[in-house]
Design an enzyme around this catalytic site. Structure first.
Site, short mmCIF file in Angstrom:
data_model
loop_
_atom_site.label_atom_id
_atom_site.label_comp_id
_atom_site.label_asym_id
_atom_site.label_seq_id
_atom_site.Cartn_x
_atom_site.Cartn_y
_atom_site.Cartn_z
N THR A 135 7.20 7.53 6.32
CA THR A 135 6.17 8.56 6.12
C THR A 135 6.13 9.55 7.28
OG1 THR A 135 3.76 8.84 6.02
CG2 THR A 135 4.54 6.89 7.13
N ASP A 136 5.60 10.73 7.00
CA ASP A 136 5.42 11.71 8.09
C ASP A 136 4.29 11.31 9.03
OD1 ASP A 136 3.28 12.19 6.38
OD2 ASP A 136 3.62 14.34 6.19
N GLU A 137 3.46 10.33 8.60
CA GLU A 137 2.31 9.95 9.43
C GLU A 137 2.72 9.33 10.75
OE1 GLU A 137 -1.07 8.21 7.66
OE2 GLU A 137 -0.84 9.29 5.79
N TYR A 161 -2.05 1.83 9.61
CA TYR A 161 -0.99 2.06 8.62
C TYR A 161 0.21 2.76 9.26
CZ TYR A 161 1.64 4.64 5.09
OH TYR A 161 2.66 5.20 4.36
N LYS A 165 4.10 1.49 9.98
CA LYS A 165 5.31 2.17 9.46
C LYS A 165 6.22 2.57 10.62
CE LYS A 165 6.17 3.13 5.72
NZ LYS A 165 6.84 2.37 4.61
P1 NAD Z 1 1.90 1.90 -3.45
O1 NAD Z 1 0.81 1.27 -2.66
O2 NAD Z 1 1.56 2.67 -4.67
O3 NAD Z 1 2.96 0.79 -3.90
C1 NAD Z 1 3.39 -0.22 -3.04
C2 NAD Z 1 4.14 -1.26 -3.88
O4 NAD Z 1 4.63 -2.28 -2.99
C3 NAD Z 1 3.27 -1.96 -4.92
O5 NAD Z 1 3.96 -2.06 -6.14
C4 NAD Z 1 3.02 -3.33 -4.32
O6 NAD Z 1 2.82 -4.35 -5.30
C5 NAD Z 1 4.32 -3.55 -3.54
N1 NAD Z 1 4.16 -4.50 -2.43
C6 NAD Z 1 3.19 -4.50 -1.48
N2 NAD Z 1 3.36 -5.53 -0.64
C7 NAD Z 1 4.49 -6.19 -1.05
C8 NAD Z 1 5.20 -7.32 -0.59
N3 NAD Z 1 4.78 -8.01 0.49
N4 NAD Z 1 6.31 -7.69 -1.25
C9 NAD Z 1 6.74 -7.01 -2.33
N5 NAD Z 1 6.11 -5.94 -2.83
C10 NAD Z 1 4.98 -5.53 -2.20
O7 NAD Z 1 2.70 2.79 -2.41
P2 NAD Z 1 3.43 4.19 -2.61
O8 NAD Z 1 2.44 5.27 -2.43
O9 NAD Z 1 4.25 4.13 -3.84
O10 NAD Z 1 4.39 4.21 -1.32
C11 NAD Z 1 5.69 3.63 -1.38
C12 NAD Z 1 6.35 3.79 -0.02
O11 NAD Z 1 6.45 5.16 0.31
C13 NAD Z 1 5.59 3.12 1.13
O12 NAD Z 1 6.51 2.54 1.98
C14 NAD Z 1 4.86 4.28 1.80
O13 NAD Z 1 4.66 4.01 3.16
C15 NAD Z 1 5.85 5.40 1.58
N6 NAD Z 1 5.28 6.76 1.51
C16 NAD Z 1 4.25 7.02 0.66
C17 NAD Z 1 3.78 8.33 0.55
C18 NAD Z 1 2.67 8.69 -0.40
O14 NAD Z 1 2.23 9.84 -0.41
N7 NAD Z 1 2.17 7.80 -1.24
C19 NAD Z 1 4.37 9.35 1.31
C20 NAD Z 1 5.41 9.03 2.20
C21 NAD Z 1 5.87 7.73 2.26
O1 DAU Z 2 1.57 11.73 4.55
C1 DAU Z 2 2.08 10.67 3.81
C2 DAU Z 2 0.98 9.68 3.50
O2 DAU Z 2 0.15 10.26 2.51
C3 DAU Z 2 1.52 8.34 3.04
O3 DAU Z 2 2.27 7.74 4.06
C4 DAU Z 2 0.37 7.40 2.62
O4 DAU Z 2 0.90 6.19 2.08
C5 DAU Z 2 -0.45 8.10 1.55
O5 DAU Z 2 -1.55 7.30 1.18
C6 DAU Z 2 -0.93 9.46 2.06
O6 DAU Z 2 -1.88 9.29 3.14
P1 DAU Z 2 -3.21 10.21 3.27
O7 DAU Z 2 -4.20 9.48 4.06
O8 DAU Z 2 -2.83 11.58 3.65
O9 DAU Z 2 -3.62 10.25 1.68
P2 DAU Z 2 -5.04 10.11 0.96
O10 DAU Z 2 -4.83 10.46 -0.47
O11 DAU Z 2 -5.73 8.82 1.27
O12 DAU Z 2 -5.89 11.26 1.64
C7 DAU Z 2 -5.46 12.61 1.61
C8 DAU Z 2 -6.44 13.42 2.45
O13 DAU Z 2 -7.71 13.44 1.76
C9 DAU Z 2 -6.74 12.81 3.80
O14 DAU Z 2 -6.92 13.87 4.74
C10 DAU Z 2 -8.04 12.06 3.61
C11 DAU Z 2 -8.75 12.88 2.55
N1 DAU Z 2 -9.64 12.13 1.62
C12 DAU Z 2 -9.11 11.06 1.00
C13 DAU Z 2 -9.89 10.33 0.12
C14 DAU Z 2 -9.33 9.10 -0.58
C15 DAU Z 2 -10.92 12.58 1.39
O15 DAU Z 2 -11.39 13.60 1.95
N2 DAU Z 2 -11.68 11.88 0.50
C16 DAU Z 2 -11.22 10.75 -0.14
O16 DAU Z 2 -12.00 10.13 -0.93
#
Ligand code: NAD
Ligand code: DAU
Length: 367
Positions: A135-137, A161, A165
């Site tokens: 992730t970019d975080e 988190y 990562k």
């Molecule tokens: P998500 O939470 O929707 O899905 C995570 C999946 O991993 C689920 O299916 C869960 O059951 C599985 N999982 C969790 N723990 C496990 C374990 N111990 N063994 C096997 N499976 C397990 O997450 P996502 O949003 O799809 O993110 C996927 C990946 O991409 C993550 O590594 C996250 O850090 C990365 N990522 C997410 C975002 C985003 O915006 N959502 C952006 C950049 C990177």
């Molecule tokens: O940047 C990549 C990341 O993006 C991934 O690595 C994470 O897995 C993914 O969850 C996401 O993280 P964020 O914290 O940016 O996403 P989230 O949707 O939780 O929140 C987006 C923005 O909105 C953040 O600044 C927090 C804000 N927010 C979020 C929620 C859930 C609110 O203001 N209100 C809310 O109820």
């Protein structure tokens, strides 16, 4: 040559979109999905490929090293794409332990399994690849005028988190430098699209409007995220697997920075428009009175800020663009409309996730 992929977390949001993308584009390949089906995992996300001979689902934990070794060895896996993680920042603040367990220990367990089978046993070794989805975080937070994150931006994670990562990214790198594992890593910005779990901002806002619930805005709502349509993330990983250099990291982003409050207002406007254009929506969602009145914005409620809340993320995608020819294909204008439409058409998916009926079914299936 056809590939055999082990996709961890393939029942989650991005993992499932990746599996559907991959089997659509490479029907000759085989995909083994390993997923623990935590609250965020959902077999319904893979419904379109569940009967396909090309997809095998394995219910299991990435921390189970013998299981992963057996899968890599017996299924002749040559490519491991690692999505499995605890992914929600707010949950990492209230309960960080699970993040260390899955994101750090779990990634290390996968690395040990891959090293053992691919390098020590020399099985399926040719052309093996461990791709780590990060992730970019990990880069921390940007000021308004700071340049966007590049691959050489120093790591400065601010939440449990992002720290977990970051730790996993370092372990992946170390397994290349120390043992010679073929690794690549992608650091991607915020994804949105189908199957996005409704605890995250965009699906939370969509579903809360339909329930006429408050739309919680953390702090002043001026935090900025760089949004990318989830299929474009899958395309980026595909290009890294095809053309990426071993031991390199690639930043993938949408060149699409939005303040949270603006995105919430945009979704409110689109939802008002959808209700105005389709009288059937008011019948299907009688609770959504604000949207029916053309006034979903009235649900916006400012709440206490997230502790340690990163102010701004932005990705500089120059490297992926120059080396891989990567560019997002979906514009935000079309992607957000597609997403809204998907949630309106897939009410049973999000209702099941939100009312726990899916979890009850899983517990019956797997105990
Ligand atoms: P998500 O939470 O929707 O899905 C995570 C999946 O991993 C689920 O299916 C869960 O059951 C599985 N999982 C969790 N723990 C496990 C374990 N111990 N063994 C096997 N499976 C397990 O997450 P996502 O949003 O799809 O993110 C996927 C990946 O991409 C993550 O590594 C996250 O850090 C990365 N990522 C997410 C975002 C985003 O915006 N959502 C952006 C950049 C990177
Ligand atoms: O940047 C990549 C990341 O993006 C991934 O690595 C994470 O897995 C993914 O969850 C996401 O993280 P964020 O914290 O940016 O996403 P989230 O949707 O939780 O929140 C987006 C923005 O909105 C953040 O600044 C927090 C804000 N927010 C979020 C929620 C859930 C609110 O203001 N209100 C809310 O109820």
């Amino acid at each position: 040559m056809s590939k055999v992929l082990l996709v961890t977390g393939g029942a989650g949001f991005i993992g499932a979109n990746f599996v559907l993308y991959w089997l659509g584009k490479y029907p000759q390949d085989r995909v083994v999905v390993l997923d623990a089906l935590t609250y965020a995992g959902n077999l319904d996300n893979l419904a379109a490929v569940k009967d396909s001979d090309a997809m095998t689902f394995v219910h299991g934990d990435i921390c189970d090293q013998p299981l992963v070794e057996a899968l890599i060895r017996d299924q002749k896996v040559d490519t491991l794409v690692h999505f499995a993680a605890e992914s929600h920042v707010d949950r990492s603040i209230t309960g960080p332990d699970a993040f260390i367990e899955t994101n750090v220990i779990g990634t290390h367990s996968l690395l040990k399994a891959a090293k053992k089978v691919w390098l020590d046993e020399e099985a399926n070794v040719e052309g093996h690849r461990f791709h780590h989805v990060s992730t970019d975080e990990v880069y921390g937070t940007l000021g308004p005028e700071d340049p966007a994150f590049r691959e050489d931006t120093p790591y400065a994670p601010n939440s449990p988190y992002s720290a977990s990562k970051a730790a996993s990214d370092h372990l992946v790198r170390a397994y290349h430098h120390t043992y010679g594992l073929n690794v690549t890593t992608s650091n991607c910005s915020n994804n949105y699209g189908p199957f996005h779990f409704p605890e995250k901002l965009i699906p939370l806002v969509i579903t809360n409007i339909l329930f006429d619930r408050a739309l919680p805005i953390y702090g002043d709502g001026k935090q900025i995220r760089d949004w990318l349509y989830v299929e474009d993330h899958a395309r980026g990983i595909d290009l890294i697997l095809e053309k990426g250099r071993i031991d390199e990291t690639y930043n993938i982003g949408g060149i699409n920075e939005w303040a949270n409050i603006d995105i919430v207002k945009l979704i409110c406007g689109l939802m008002n428009e959808a209700f105005a254009n389709d009288s059937g929506l008011a019948e299907r969602f009688p609770e959504a009175s604000a949207a029916q009145a053309g006034n979903a914005e009235s649900l916006i409620t400012y709440v206490k800020d997230r502790p340690g809340h990163d102010r701004r993320y932005a990705i500089d995608p120059t490297k992926a663009n120059n080396e891989l020819g990567y560019q997002p294909a979906e514009t935000f204008e079309t992607g957000i409309r597609r997403t809204l439409q998907w949630y309106l058409e897939n009410e049973s998916w999000w209702r099941a996730v939100m009312d726990g009926s899916y979890r009850q079914w899983i517990e019956k299936q797997y105990g």
